[in-house]
Write an enzyme that holds these catalytic residues in place. Structure first.
Site, short mmCIF file in Angstrom:
data_model
loop_
_atom_site.label_atom_id
_atom_site.label_comp_id
_atom_site.label_asym_id
_atom_site.label_seq_id
_atom_site.Cartn_x
_atom_site.Cartn_y
_atom_site.Cartn_z
N ASP A 102 34.45 -25.66 -15.02
CA ASP A 102 35.66 -24.57 -14.61
C ASP A 102 35.96 -24.84 -12.95
O ASP A 102 37.18 -24.70 -12.69
CB ASP A 102 35.30 -23.43 -14.94
CG ASP A 102 34.80 -23.08 -16.29
OD1 ASP A 102 35.79 -23.43 -17.10
OD2 ASP A 102 33.78 -22.23 -16.57
N GLY A 103 35.02 -25.06 -12.19
CA GLY A 103 35.09 -25.18 -10.76
C GLY A 103 36.07 -26.38 -10.72
O GLY A 103 36.85 -26.06 -9.83
N TYR A 162 32.88 -13.74 -12.02
CA TYR A 162 32.21 -12.89 -10.77
C TYR A 162 32.45 -11.63 -11.32
O TYR A 162 31.55 -10.90 -11.34
CB TYR A 162 33.03 -13.22 -9.68
CG TYR A 162 32.32 -12.85 -8.30
CD1 TYR A 162 31.11 -12.03 -8.55
CD2 TYR A 162 32.59 -13.05 -7.06
CE1 TYR A 162 30.21 -11.86 -7.43
CE2 TYR A 162 31.88 -12.62 -6.02
CZ TYR A 162 30.69 -12.06 -6.12
OH TYR A 162 30.04 -11.69 -5.09
N SER A 218 29.69 -10.73 -13.70
CA SER A 218 28.26 -10.51 -13.15
C SER A 218 28.14 -9.30 -12.31
O SER A 218 27.16 -8.62 -12.10
CB SER A 218 28.18 -11.90 -12.13
OG SER A 218 28.46 -12.83 -12.74
P1 NAP Z 1 30.30 -21.95 -9.18
O1 NAP Z 1 29.48 -21.38 -8.24
O2 NAP Z 1 29.74 -23.27 -9.67
O3 NAP Z 1 30.62 -20.97 -10.34
C1 NAP Z 1 30.20 -20.12 -10.85
C2 NAP Z 1 30.03 -20.10 -12.39
O4 NAP Z 1 31.22 -19.53 -12.83
C3 NAP Z 1 30.07 -21.44 -13.04
O5 NAP Z 1 29.35 -21.67 -14.15
C4 NAP Z 1 31.41 -21.76 -13.41
O6 NAP Z 1 31.52 -22.71 -14.60
C5 NAP Z 1 31.65 -20.32 -13.92
N1 NAP Z 1 33.22 -19.71 -13.95
C6 NAP Z 1 34.37 -20.20 -13.44
N2 NAP Z 1 35.40 -19.41 -13.73
C7 NAP Z 1 35.11 -18.98 -14.76
C8 NAP Z 1 35.83 -18.14 -15.58
N3 NAP Z 1 36.92 -17.66 -15.71
N4 NAP Z 1 35.02 -17.58 -16.85
C9 NAP Z 1 33.83 -17.63 -16.80
N5 NAP Z 1 32.90 -18.47 -16.05
C10 NAP Z 1 33.47 -19.12 -15.04
O7 NAP Z 1 31.82 -22.10 -8.54
P2 NAP Z 1 33.02 -22.62 -9.17
O8 NAP Z 1 32.63 -23.34 -10.31
O9 NAP Z 1 33.87 -23.33 -8.11
O10 NAP Z 1 33.79 -21.31 -9.89
C11 NAP Z 1 34.38 -20.59 -8.96
C12 NAP Z 1 34.23 -19.04 -9.41
O11 NAP Z 1 32.91 -18.87 -9.45
C13 NAP Z 1 35.03 -17.91 -8.58
O12 NAP Z 1 36.21 -17.90 -8.99
C14 NAP Z 1 34.03 -16.69 -8.84
O13 NAP Z 1 34.65 -16.00 -10.29
C15 NAP Z 1 32.69 -17.15 -9.33
N6 NAP Z 1 31.74 -16.77 -8.65
C16 NAP Z 1 30.53 -15.93 -9.34
C17 NAP Z 1 29.50 -15.33 -8.53
C18 NAP Z 1 28.55 -14.57 -9.53
O14 NAP Z 1 28.90 -14.51 -10.71
N7 NAP Z 1 28.03 -14.00 -8.71
C19 NAP Z 1 29.59 -15.50 -7.50
C20 NAP Z 1 30.50 -16.27 -6.74
C21 NAP Z 1 31.65 -16.86 -7.50
P3 NAP Z 1 31.21 -24.14 -14.57
O15 NAP Z 1 29.84 -24.20 -14.41
O16 NAP Z 1 31.93 -24.58 -15.62
O17 NAP Z 1 31.93 -24.51 -13.08
MN MN Z 2 31.12 -24.70 -11.08
#
Ligand code: NAP
Ligand code: MN
Length: 268
Positions: A51-52, A167, A170
């Site tokens: 997704d990233g 996010y 979570s």
């Molecule tokens: P990352 O740190 O690799 O992403 C965190 C996880 O979120 C990865 O497993 C990613 O999937 C998944 N993800 C991204 N968009 C999603 C969606 N719409 N639905 C379900 N899962 C999703 O960083 P990244 O891959 O660049 O993704 C950026 C996103 O990370 C931000 O938009 C934010 O939503 C999320 N994030 C989450 C947290 C948290 O949950 N505590 C904290 C910071 C950011 P892949 O493994 O396929 O990349």
């Molecule tokens: Mn990712």
């Protein structure tokens, strides 16, 4: 007949790069042109990674109105529709027009800087507003022009339906079916004491309402606005306005795609 062009972007890892090379050869054998650089004339953009990397591709090419197909190379892959072992099947179905397009609403944030200059950012998942250097923030939040609360805590996430599973989830926010058009505000570690009062759960808004965030500056001067993981730091901005945008991201899905089935396989 003009060339039918398809763009392919891939993560740097070896598996994604191998998949890119293989797919490129297969598409060329079927008469498609796969240029090395992005072209606005492409009929499809393929993103290989998780997704990233899909989000990265989207931002790098500034949310083009061209359908995307995601190929998952070993991450969560919520946006990604196929696996690298399904390339022939994909090409076969693509040629027969056996796919559907999932329209996803995007989000925009307009940051009004201290001197009044405006900065506009786009996102697919969410807009995160937080303090710099792990500081607590005080945010005056208005919804649809009415002042609602003075938030104190780590920050807030305003997510789209597409971002509700990221996010937002979570943080205890709700999963929203992307066929709905709503914005969800989810607090990050809100304080609830006799000194501060803010909502402890998410609130869900109709698409026409704008969320205005007016920060107060006490111990910190910097505000960080993050769209899909990409950070923008501003010093003492006056306001951050967040709203759903008219820009639509088109994601290719195959016949058996079902949002809730995807949620089940990825989360339960
Ligand atoms: P990352 O740190 O690799 O992403 C965190 C996880 O979120 C990865 O497993 C990613 O999937 C998944 N993800 C991204 N968009 C999603 C969606 N719409 N639905 C379900 N899962 C999703 O960083 P990244 O891959 O660049 O993704 C950026 C996103 O990370 C931000 O938009 C934010 O939503 C999320 N994030 C989450 C947290 C948290 O949950 N505590 C904290 C910071 C950011 P892949 O493994 O396929 O990349
Ligand atoms: Mn990712």
């Amino acid at each position: 007949m003009p060339d039918r062009m398809i763009n392919i972007f891939a993560n740097d890892d070896e598996y994604s790069q191998e998949t890119r090379k293989l797919l490129r050869r297969k598409l060329q054998n079927c008469g498609y042109c796969v240029p090395k650089a992005f072209t606005e004339n492409a009929e499809l953009i393929i993103s290989i990674g998780g997704d990233g990397s899909f989000l990265k591709t989207l931002h790098e090419y500034d949310f083009p109105p061209i359908p995307f197909l995601g190929i998952n190379t070993g991450h969560l892959g919520f946006f990604q529709e196929i696996h690298p072992d399904e390339l022939d099947d994909f090409i076969f179905r693509y040629q027969q027009n056996r796919f559907s397009i999932q329209d996803m609403k995007t989000i925009r944030a307009v940051v009004v800087a201290e001197d009044g200059e405006e900065f506009e950012y786009k996102g697919l998942n969410e807009v995160l507003v937080k303090g710099e250097n792990s500081r607590n923030v005080h945010l005056n939040i208005s919804i649809g022009g009415s002042f609602i609360q003075r938030f104190s805590g780590d920050g807030i996430v305003v997510s789209t339906p597409a971002g509700s599973t990221a996010y937002n989830y979570s943080l205890g926010g709700s999963i929203v079916d992307p066929r709905l058009s709503v914005l969800q505000i989810t607090p990050i570690a809100p304080m609830n004491t006799t000194a501060y009062r803010s909502f402890t759960s998410s609130v869900i808004l109709p698409p026409e309402l704008v969320v205005d965030v007016n920060p107060e500056y006490q111990k910190q001067d910097g505000l960080v606005v993050v769209l899909d993981g990409m950070e923008h730091t501003h010093i003492r901005p006056k306001e951050v306005s967040v709203s759903l945008s008219n820009t639509i991201v088109k994601l290719m899905r195959f016949e058996n795609y079902d949002f809730w089935n995807k949620v089940k396989t990825k989360f339960l």
